[in-house]
Design a protein around this motif. Structure first.
Motif, mmCIF file in Angstrom:
data_model
loop_
_atom_site.group_PDB
_atom_site.id
_atom_site.type_symbol
_atom_site.label_atom_id
_atom_site.label_comp_id
_atom_site.label_asym_id
_atom_site.label_seq_id
_atom_site.Cartn_x
_atom_site.Cartn_y
_atom_site.Cartn_z
ATOM 1 N N LEU A 121 0.833 -1.202 0.000
ATOM 2 C CA LEU A 121 0.000 0.000 0.000
ATOM 3 C C LEU A 121 0.870 1.256 0.000
ATOM 4 O O LEU A 121 0.575 2.238 -0.707
ATOM 5 C CB LEU A 121 -0.912 -0.022 1.220
ATOM 6 N N PHE A 122 1.958 1.234 0.777
ATOM 7 C CA PHE A 122 2.889 2.363 0.800
ATOM 8 C C PHE A 122 3.471 2.595 -0.601
ATOM 9 O O PHE A 122 3.511 3.731 -1.100
ATOM 10 C CB PHE A 122 4.008 2.084 1.806
ATOM 11 N N GLU A 123 3.883 1.518 -1.255
ATOM 12 C CA GLU A 123 4.468 1.646 -2.590
ATOM 13 C C GLU A 123 3.419 2.097 -3.610
ATOM 14 O O GLU A 123 3.734 2.820 -4.559
ATOM 15 C CB GLU A 123 5.112 0.327 -3.007
ATOM 16 N N ALA A 124 2.153 1.699 -3.415
ATOM 17 C CA ALA A 124 1.083 2.145 -4.314
ATOM 18 C C ALA A 124 0.859 3.647 -4.190
ATOM 19 O O ALA A 124 0.607 4.329 -5.187
ATOM 20 C CB ALA A 124 -0.208 1.388 -3.999
ATOM 21 N N VAL A 125 0.964 4.175 -2.975
ATOM 22 C CA VAL A 125 0.835 5.620 -2.766
ATOM 23 C C VAL A 125 1.982 6.349 -3.475
ATOM 24 O O VAL A 125 1.761 7.362 -4.156
ATOM 25 C CB VAL A 125 0.815 5.960 -1.263
ATOM 26 N N PHE A 135 -0.735 10.481 4.446
ATOM 27 C CA PHE A 135 -0.864 9.025 4.432
ATOM 28 C C PHE A 135 -0.099 8.399 5.594
ATOM 29 O O PHE A 135 -0.622 7.530 6.308
ATOM 30 C CB PHE A 135 -0.352 8.459 3.102
ATOM 31 N N LEU A 136 1.141 8.841 5.805
ATOM 32 C CA LEU A 136 1.981 8.258 6.849
ATOM 33 C C LEU A 136 1.469 8.555 8.251
ATOM 34 O O LEU A 136 1.891 7.904 9.210
ATOM 35 C CB LEU A 136 3.425 8.761 6.695
ATOM 36 N N GLU A 137 0.565 9.513 8.369
ATOM 37 C CA GLU A 137 0.004 9.842 9.685
ATOM 38 C C GLU A 137 -1.241 9.017 10.019
ATOM 39 O O GLU A 137 -1.762 9.096 11.131
ATOM 40 C CB GLU A 137 -0.344 11.341 9.740
ATOM 41 N N LYS A 157 -11.010 7.335 2.216
ATOM 42 C CA LYS A 157 -11.169 8.794 2.353
ATOM 43 C C LYS A 157 -9.871 9.506 1.977
ATOM 44 O O LYS A 157 -9.896 10.532 1.271
ATOM 45 C CB LYS A 157 -11.548 9.151 3.784
ATOM 46 N N PHE A 158 -8.715 8.966 2.423
ATOM 47 C CA PHE A 158 -7.430 9.566 2.060
ATOM 48 C C PHE A 158 -7.267 9.607 0.546
ATOM 49 O O PHE A 158 -6.901 10.646 -0.027
ATOM 50 C CB PHE A 158 -6.275 8.771 2.684
ATOM 51 N N TYR A 192 -3.942 -0.363 12.483
ATOM 52 C CA TYR A 192 -3.197 -0.194 11.242
ATOM 53 C C TYR A 192 -2.459 1.135 11.319
ATOM 54 O O TYR A 192 -3.071 2.193 11.514
ATOM 55 C CB TYR A 192 -4.122 -0.195 10.024
ATOM 56 N N ASP A 193 -1.137 1.077 11.191
ATOM 57 C CA ASP A 193 -0.283 2.258 11.205
ATOM 58 C C ASP A 193 0.385 2.342 9.836
ATOM 59 O O ASP A 193 1.214 1.502 9.486
ATOM 60 C CB ASP A 193 0.764 2.124 12.324
ATOM 61 N N ALA A 194 0.011 3.351 9.041
ATOM 62 C CA ALA A 194 0.500 3.453 7.660
ATOM 63 C C ALA A 194 2.012 3.594 7.578
ATOM 64 O O ALA A 194 2.620 3.242 6.560
ATOM 65 C CB ALA A 194 -0.165 4.633 6.959
#
Length: 372
Positions: A145-149, A255-257, A271-272, A306-308
């Motif tokens: 998910l991080f890499e998709a962002v 996102f990271l927050e 929502k993000f 869940y912690d992004a």
């Protein structure tokens, strides 16, 4: 040798009930797979030695890579679930350098969401067995998910790779984000090198570097190859030339927050994505499917977050990452995650998805002793 934990027999019985194949792997392992794939944090803790033929070996620092190597060598079919309980050896700031770990490696299940949820449920069941009545806290992250962002924000490949490598290390991620916000100035390169770097001519730059090394009497086999040096120089120049727009940088920070209960994580991510105008596609769909599969196992949803920004410092993770600790505890008792590229990198002839976890048995024993 460290004595076998008193809880070992109970854990072994649980593994049998959970339909796993008990496996033992050699204490001495080839060092290269760990040095190449395990991540900086583990690499600097490994005990290295050398065989009579000069091959670099190491004392087994973890089980995932050895279990995967043995699976490839045995040519066993998949899906297949392996369990282990044995000693690992690594330098630690606290505790002994020789300690026991147990875990399960789940290989070859194509239902990614189901396998992820089962791995988390297996780990939770083990802790519930050996720490009855202890409230547990589960933290999840998602490398995919991080890499998709990062991809949705339009970051070039070099930046996506740097940030992906930093995922799981707060200091590295903070430094990368600082550079992304305010790119450092280009370093001074000599005329021909600077032009080749500016043109992105990797082949020409590699040839120029090789010629310089030959004139200086340096052997390419004694260090990094000219092609690798050329690629890194061009990549660094590209990294320095990129600056995210304020909106894109704000979206990445936003996102990271994200840090929410798993029950509300899919909605928070939707929502993000909507607010930032980003499409996260299959990465978000898979996240939602996994969240539903975890819920179906009946795990305590109120204690799963869940912690992004949460990752684990091992380079081979590709998707789900998780840790479980006692509520209020400062050290994880379980760490695990998904590693779909690992077996191919280790020599498997076709891709084999994998997910697994390890348990620190010495930390569990210390908790059991303190509870007496």
């Amino acid at each position: 040798m460290t004595s076998r934990p008193a809880i070992a027999a109970d854990i072994t019985k649980l593994f049998a009930v959970r339909d796993t194949h008990a496996v033992e792997v050699a204490v001495l392992q080839p060092a290269d797979p760990f040095l190449d794939m395990a991540g900086e944090d583990l690499r600097r803790r490994i005990f290295l030695t050398e065989s009579e033929t000069g091959k670099t070996l190491c004392l087994r620092p973890e089980f995932t890579i050895p279990v995967c190597l043995d699976h490839i060598a045995s040519q066993a079919g998949t899906p297949r679930r392996y369990s282990y309980l044995g000693e690992v050896f690594r330098q630690r700031r606290d505790g002994g350098n020789e300690f026991f770990q147990a875990g399960i490696e789940d290989l070859g299940d194509s239902d990614i969401a189901a396998a992820d949820a089962r791995s988390l449920a297996d780990a939770h069941a083990l802790l519930s067995l050996v720490l009855p009545g202890q409230p547990l806290a589960i933290t999840l992250g998602d490398q995919t998910l991080f890499e998709a962002v990062l991809a949705a924000l339009g970051l070039p490949r070099g930046w996506r790779m740097r940030l992906a490598r930093a995922f799981g290390s707060a200091p590295m991620l903070e430094a990368a984000l600082a550079d992304l916000a305010n790119p450092p100035r280009n370093s001074q390169l000599s005329g021909p090198v600077a032009l080749l770097v500016l043109d992105g001519d990797q082949e020409g730059l590699a040839a120029h570097i090789a010629e310089g090394m030959e004139e200086a009497g340096l052997s390419a086999s004694g260090g990094r190859a000219p092609a690798d040096i050329a690629r890194r120089l061009i990549e660094k120049a590209q990294l320095r030339s990129v600056r995210l727009s304020d909106d894109a940088f704000s979206a990445l920070k936003g996102f990271l927050e994200i840090d929410v209960a798993l029950s509300g994580a899919t909605a928070a991510l939707e929502k993000f994505a909507a607010d930032a105008g980003l499409s996260l596609g299959p990465a978000l769909e898979n996240f939602a499917a996994r969240a539903n599969a975890i819920e179906a196992h009946g795990l305590p949803a109120a204690h799963i977050r869940y912690d992004a920004a949460f990752g684990r410092p091992l380079d081979y993770y590709t998707g789900l990452v998780f840790e479980i600790a006692v509520q209020g505890g400062d050290r994880p008792l379980v760490g695990g995650g998904r590693y779909d590229r690992l077996l191919t990198l280790l020599g498997a002839k076709k891709p084999i998805p994998g997910v697994g976890f390890s348990v620190w048995l010495d930390r569990i024993e210390a908790l059991r002793e303190s509870a007496k």
